[in-house]
Design an enzyme around this catalytic site. Structure first.
Site, mmCIF file in Angstrom:
data_model
loop_
_atom_site.group_PDB
_atom_site.id
_atom_site.type_symbol
_atom_site.label_atom_id
_atom_site.label_comp_id
_atom_site.label_asym_id
_atom_site.label_seq_id
_atom_site.Cartn_x
_atom_site.Cartn_y
_atom_site.Cartn_z
ATOM 1 C CE LYS A 77 -3.882 1.995 2.633
ATOM 2 N NZ LYS A 77 -4.716 1.852 3.852
ATOM 3 C CB SER A 152 -7.975 3.779 2.848
ATOM 4 O OG SER A 152 -7.108 3.140 3.771
ATOM 5 C CB SER A 176 -8.199 1.041 5.878
ATOM 6 O OG SER A 176 -8.868 2.273 5.762
#
Lengths: 483, 97
Positions: A77, A152, A176
């Site tokens: 990420k 996210s 997330s």
């Protein structure tokens, strides 16, 4: 056989046996990325040549067979630092910035034989539930291009679901990792707060942030945790003590385990289809030999309100560092220092980040601190106590991961509050610092995945993963987004 | 309305963020709704409840020995700054002569 479709455990076994090499796997992953990236927009940075080159040299040396991850690629990420790679956090304010160091979790992965692959898309500074807050445009859900992948960590989840990754890393502050895993039909795990060092994770809300894996199976999550966890002198919240073998109990089955269902909390509401899927699973779990008990969590319904005070208060402080001095973007229009700060931040931050910084500033400001921030911290204590009490009666709490399957891109972006409520079932777990794992549990009528999450006792990921693995076997979810 | 234009302008100063008039109007409306939502916390009885700032699952915060140790290389950090000179971050003039 397309190796990019396999899970980590299987690939590691094959690599150890000499049946496949890191280069074989990397080649298949690269082919999938080339075929699907244009439609899905998973990556913010992906260097195909470097991935293949690293895989080739590992393959040539043969050393990979002596490492736990055997030269398998891990996608990261883009709020986690990888040395000399751009890190954007999905924000324009970091334009041009490259990490001068590796995050501890990246160091640990490399040490254990992983190849660090591309950087995946996310909501700006991990603030969001759909990846629509990325300054670089949303990622698409592999199951339906009209739908959000969740967020996210939407890029990390979509990459694994679309077989553009074997495994990936996400970060989970209010859901997330687990919510996008649920929307994309993959496994997403948030370990206990402090299990994985956050050194090199760009801080959003430090009392809640935790790094975890997105994988194709519970077993793969256990293998990832085994190499990710451990004390780190660079993160004072990282937990001391030995890291257990999280894969040790995996196949002990459902018998002897007790699952707790918080019926009062479930009354906050969810789609009828989610409720059906969840209730059927509860019945199945019981029928297959586990005990299921009702537990009460009267304060969990306040978690969203509590979270948007605490997380934003912490964010307003953490994001003060982005001021045009140290990293990335600085405004051209910088005639004095104050103008430099405000214009840099105005140009660099998107709407959601500005909203949260302002809200965080509001709840911390003179006259409001006691009414909002202090009260939220007290309610947080009550949420923690709800879980502690529930865990006296069960080994793990069971909840839907999200109140709906994936929603459409554009559906909630104009209404921040509605977006926040999509994290209603994941947020309480962060407030309590507990380990949680989401697994896919079926498909809706329009072929969008459902997810159910299990929440374990603090530090007891082993029992949690045992339960999740047993339910995973029971569900036997084999659907793929592409026919 | 809790978050009016004056409140927002004050918050902007504190947070070093400057909104356009249009942004200010939109955000104040959204923030007002969010603050309205979090008001529900007031209904929870928290008498004798102590606040939680973090759930660390350990008795004490781990502290390292207070000894100097090597950090990141200065030049590696400065190479990523928007403006640096002679081993320092450079910013617009702060003090008037």
């Amino acid at each position: 056989m397309r190796l990019n479709e396999c899970g980590l455990a299987k690939l590691v076994t094959m690599a150890k046996a000499g049946e496949i090499s890191p280069l074989d796997v990397a080649s298949h992953v690269v082919a999938a990325v080339e075929a699907r990236e244009r439609d899905l927009r998973v990556f913010l940075d992906f260097d195909k040549d470097e991935l293949l080159q690293t895989a080739r040299s590992l393959t040539d040396s043969g050393d990979y067979r002596r490492t736990p991850l055997c030269g398998m690629p891990v996608m990261i990420k883009d709020n986690i630092c990888v040395k000399d790679k751009p890190i954007s956090c999905g924000s324009r304010i970091l334009t041009g910035y490259k990490s001068p160091y590796d995050a501890t979790v990246v160091v640990n992965l490399r040490k254990n034989g992983a190849i660090i692959g591309g950087k995946t898309n996310l909501d700006e500074f991990a603030m969001g539930s759909s990846t629509e807050n990325s300054a670089f445009g949303p990622t698409r859900n592999p199951w339906s291009s009209e739908h959000a992948p969740g967020g996210s960590s939407g890029g990390s989840a979509a990459a694994v679901a679309a077989d553009m990754a074997i495994v990936s890393l996400g970060s989970d502050t209010g859901g997330s990792i687990r919510q996008p895993a649920s929307f994309c039909g993959v496994v997403g795990m948030k370990p206990t707060y402090g299990r994985v060092s956050r050194y090199g994770l760009v801080a959003f809300a430090s009392s809640l942030d935790q790094i975890g894996p997105v994988t194709k199976s519970v077993e793969d999550s256990a293998l990832m945790l085994n190499v990710m966890c451990g004390e780190d002198a660079n993160d004072a919240t990282s937990l001391p003590g030995a890291v257990p073998d999280f894969a040790a109990n995996l196949d002990n089955g459902l018998k002897g385990l007790t699952f707790g269902v918080p019926r009062d909390f479930l009354e906050v509401g969810m789609d009828e289809s989610v409720k059906d899927n969840f209730d059927k699973l509860v019945t199945n779990v019981q029928r297959e030999g586990a005990r299921v008990v009702d537990v009460s969590m009267p304060h969990a319904k306040y978690a969203v309100a509590c979270y948007y005070i605490i997380a934003n208060a912490e964010a307003s402080s953490n994001l003060a560092r982005f001021d045009g001095v140290k990293y990335g973007h600085r405004t051209q229009n910088d005639d004095d220092i104050y103008a430099m700060y405000v214009r840099t931040r105005d140009e660099g931050f998107g709407d959601e980040v500005k909203r949260r910084i302002l809200l965080g500033t509001y709840v911390l400001s003179a006259g409001y601190y006691d009414a909002y921030y202090l009260q939220a911290q007290k309610v947080r204590s009550l949420v923690v106590a709800d879980f502690a009490k529930a865990h006296e009666r069960c080994d793990m709490v069971m909840l839907p991961t999200a109140p709906s399957p994936a929603f459409k891109l554009g559906e909630k972006i104009e209404d921040p509050l509605l977006m926040y409520l999509s994290d209603v079932f994941t947020i309480p777990i962060n407030l309590a610092g507990l380990p949680g794992v989401s697994i896919p549990t079926g498909l809706s009528a329009d072929r969008l995945p459902f997810g159910v999450q299990f929440i374990g006792r603090p530090l007891d990921e082993s029992t949690l993963l045992q339960g999740a693995r047993a339910v995973e076997k029971l569900v036997d979810f084999r659907e793929k987004p592409f026919a | 309305m809790k978050i009016d234009a004056r409140t927002i302008t004050h918050l902007e100063k504190l947070a070093r963020i400057e909104l356009t008039a249009q942004e200010r109007e939109r955000l104040s409306e959204q923030l007002d709704r969010i603050v309205g939502y979090v008001e529900q916390l007031q209904e929870v009885d928290t008498t004798d409840v102590s606040p939680t700032s973090a759930v660390t699952h350990q008795a004490h915060t781990q502290l390292r020995a207070d000894e100097p140790r090597k950090g990141l290389e200065r030049d590696a950090i400065l190479s990523q700054a928007p403006d640096a000179k002679d081993g320092y971050f450079r910013v617009p003039k702060v003090i008037e002569r």
